[in-house]
Design a protein around this motif. Structure first.
Motif, PDB file in Angstrom:
ATOM      1  N   ARG A   1     -25.430  32.211  -1.220  1.00  0.00           N
ATOM      2  CA  ARG A   1     -24.073  32.202  -1.783  1.00  0.00           C
ATOM      3  C   ARG A   1     -23.171  33.191  -1.071  1.00  0.00           C
ATOM      4  O   ARG A   1     -22.004  32.886  -0.765  1.00  0.00           O
TER       5      ARG A   1
ATOM      6  N   THR B   1     -22.383  31.715   2.495  1.00  0.00           N
ATOM      7  CA  THR B   1     -21.709  30.416   2.627  1.00  0.00           C
ATOM      8  C   THR B   1     -20.610  30.178   1.603  1.00  0.00           C
ATOM      9  O   THR B   1     -19.800  29.261   1.786  1.00  0.00           O
ATOM     10  N   GLY B   2     -20.619  30.939   0.494  1.00  0.00           N
ATOM     11  CA  GLY B   2     -19.701  30.654  -0.598  1.00  0.00           C
ATOM     12  C   GLY B   2     -20.139  29.477  -1.446  1.00  0.00           C
ATOM     13  O   GLY B   2     -19.412  29.057  -2.357  1.00  0.00           O
ATOM     14  N   ARG B   3     -21.334  28.934  -1.185  1.00  0.00           N
ATOM     15  CA  ARG B   3     -21.868  27.790  -1.918  1.00  0.00           C
ATOM     16  C   ARG B   3     -23.210  28.175  -2.526  1.00  0.00           C
ATOM     17  O   ARG B   3     -23.918  29.049  -2.014  1.00  0.00           O
ATOM     18  N   THR B   4     -23.580  27.515  -3.608  1.00  0.00           N
ATOM     19  CA  THR B   4     -24.886  27.760  -4.205  1.00  0.00           C
ATOM     20  C   THR B   4     -25.948  26.916  -3.506  1.00  0.00           C
ATOM     21  O   THR B   4     -25.646  25.900  -2.864  1.00  0.00           O
ATOM     22  N   THR B   5     -27.197  27.340  -3.661  1.00  0.00           N
ATOM     23  CA  THR B   5     -28.307  26.537  -3.142  1.00  0.00           C
ATOM     24  C   THR B   5     -28.277  25.145  -3.746  1.00  0.00           C
ATOM     25  O   THR B   5     -28.528  24.145  -3.056  1.00  0.00           O
TER      26      THR B   5
ATOM     27  N   GLU C   1     -25.723  23.390  -4.790  1.00  0.00           N
ATOM     28  CA  GLU C   1     -24.659  22.572  -4.180  1.00  0.00           C
ATOM     29  C   GLU C   1     -25.052  22.097  -2.788  1.00  0.00           C
ATOM     30  O   GLU C   1     -24.834  20.930  -2.424  1.00  0.00           O
ATOM     31  N   LEU C   2     -25.640  22.984  -2.001  1.00  0.00           N
ATOM     32  CA  LEU C   2     -26.015  22.623  -0.640  1.00  0.00           C
ATOM     33  C   LEU C   2     -27.181  21.628  -0.626  1.00  0.00           C
ATOM     34  O   LEU C   2     -27.229  20.728   0.229  1.00  0.00           O
TER      35      LEU C   2
ATOM     36  N   GLU D   1     -25.702  18.244  -1.378  1.00  0.00           N
ATOM     37  CA  GLU D   1     -24.867  17.737  -0.287  1.00  0.00           C
ATOM     38  C   GLU D   1     -25.672  17.365   0.950  1.00  0.00           C
ATOM     39  O   GLU D   1     -25.406  16.334   1.596  1.00  0.00           O
ATOM     40  N   ARG D   2     -26.665  18.171   1.285  1.00  0.00           N
ATOM     41  CA  ARG D   2     -27.346  17.997   2.566  1.00  0.00           C
ATOM     42  C   ARG D   2     -28.688  17.275   2.472  1.00  0.00           C
ATOM     43  O   ARG D   2     -29.169  16.730   3.476  1.00  0.00           O
TER      44      ARG D   2
END
Length: 383
Positions: free
Chosen positions: A166, A169-173, A175-176, A179-180
């Protein structure tokens, strides 16, 4: 009455179906579980059994969740967003309190940081919230000098590595991962289960040991101040059980990355197939150098928390060294407390996933995995 076995196996994998059917016939009448495997990205085993179970039933998979969380970390290392030998404090300055300033991301992933829990413990709602766990652990003094030993950070490792993710990247695990990994492949592996999928969730059933097994459990030394108790939050008065954890809608909704994931066996095996072999015409998520890095043994020997022999790569268990020595060197994955298992064996191209509903004795990867894994691996090598 013997339960019906559902699903299919590819030619050459008939022995896996036989092994699964033989186990189900011996098991309790209420057995419910799923077994799935891919070889070089091709599904070769897709089996399930149990009244009310389906191929897409979803189960609490406990620490098998860590494999999903640390696949995200591996991708970020591969991207160059994270560097394994940077100090955690480079990304997360507050973590350096109480003598943790020299801990690197590599140390943390290898369970060498020494912050397996809190002296005061966590509340049930905190254990559902990775941010809350990370904030409190930042001020915790390590239980051993970081880097000198290792011990399983059972309920906190995903939150700790997730806070690094976080901050970088500014993103949570979560969220990633969505997405990925999960969404592109349509995987039934969820770090945060949408309300709409709740009808497919099968609540975890507690262990039902035989009298002989219960006697062994009763004779196992325990204590409220041991590292094991602290790591599993058992030292907190009236703490909920791990079964309660998985059966909590709050936990399923937030998907804490140490032990809060929900999956089908297809989702677990599909994730590892996507990681090392590729799926649906897509290339592998991980490059060969990354696969070798995360599967390389970083901590092996006496685990201070479990008080047993364990082996870890980077965020993953070193599956061959820890559980199935007939697998190829560099196999990596993670099992879950109630019996689930997932891993990739890059050398044979095998990706494996297993779930079950009732907590298996004695905990950790269910014993039946030994026979299932051997059967699948033998068929994969013969193919």
């Amino acid at each position: 009455m013997t339960q019906e076995i559902h699903g299919t196996v590819a030619d050459g994998f008939e022995a896996v179906r036989e092994e699964f059917a033989a186990f189900v016939a011996r098991e309790r009448p209420d057995y419910e579980g799923q077994l799935c495997a891919y070889v070089h990205g091709r599904q070769v085993v897709d089996l399930w059994a149990g009244e009310g179970a389906a191929a897409d039933s979803l189960y609490g998979v406990f620490s098998t969740t860590k494999g999903a969380a640390h696949l995200v970390v591996a991708l970020l290392v591969q991207d160059g967003t994270l560097e394994l030998d940077r100090k955690v404090t480079y990304y997360w300055p507050e973590f350096g309190a109480e003598g943790k300033g020299a801990v690197t991301l590599r140390d943390l992933l290898a369970h060498r940081a020494g912050v397996v829990g809190l002296d005061a413990g966590f509340g049930e709602e905190e254990l559902a919230d990775d941010r809350a766990i990370a904030e409190r652990i930042a001020d915790q003094r390590p239980f051993w000098r970081p880097g000198t030993a290792f011990g399983y950070h059972a309920l906190v490792i995903g939150a700790l590595t997730g806070e690094v993710v976080r901050r970088a990247t500014g993103r949570t695990t979560q969220e990633l991962f969505e997405e990925r990994v999960r969404a592109p492949y349509g995987l039934d592996f969820h770090l945060g289960l949408p309300e709409a999928l709740e009808p497919r969730f099968r609540s975890v059933l507690p262990m039902a040991p035989t009298p002989e097994q219960q006697a062994v459990l009763d004779a196992t030394p325990t204590g409220p101040h041991t590292l094991g108790s602290i790591a599993f939050n058992d030292h907190v008065p009236d703490a909920g059980t791990l079964v309660d954890h998985a059966n909590s809608r709050l936990v399923r909704a937030k998907g804490p990355t140490s032990a809060g994931g929900v999956a089908a066996a297809r989702g677990i095996a599909g994730m590892y197939a996507a990681a090392v072999s590729g799926l649906d015409g897509r290339p592998p998520l991980l490059k060969p150098d990354t696969i070798a890095e995360v599967g390389q043994i970083h901590s092996v020997g006496h685990d201070l928390v479990s008080q047993g022999h364990r082996a870890f790569g980077l965020g993953f268990q070193a599956t061959a060294a820890m559980a199935y020595p007939f697998l190829g060197a560099g196999a990596f994955g993670h099992s879950g407390a109630a019996g689930s298992q997932g891993f990739a064996d890059p050398r044979s191209g095998l990706a494996y996933g297993y779930t079950r509903r009732r907590w298996a004795y004695p905990g950790g990867a269910a014993p039946e995995n030994d026979r299932f894994v051997r059967a699948v691996h033998s068929a994969a090598l013969a193919g």
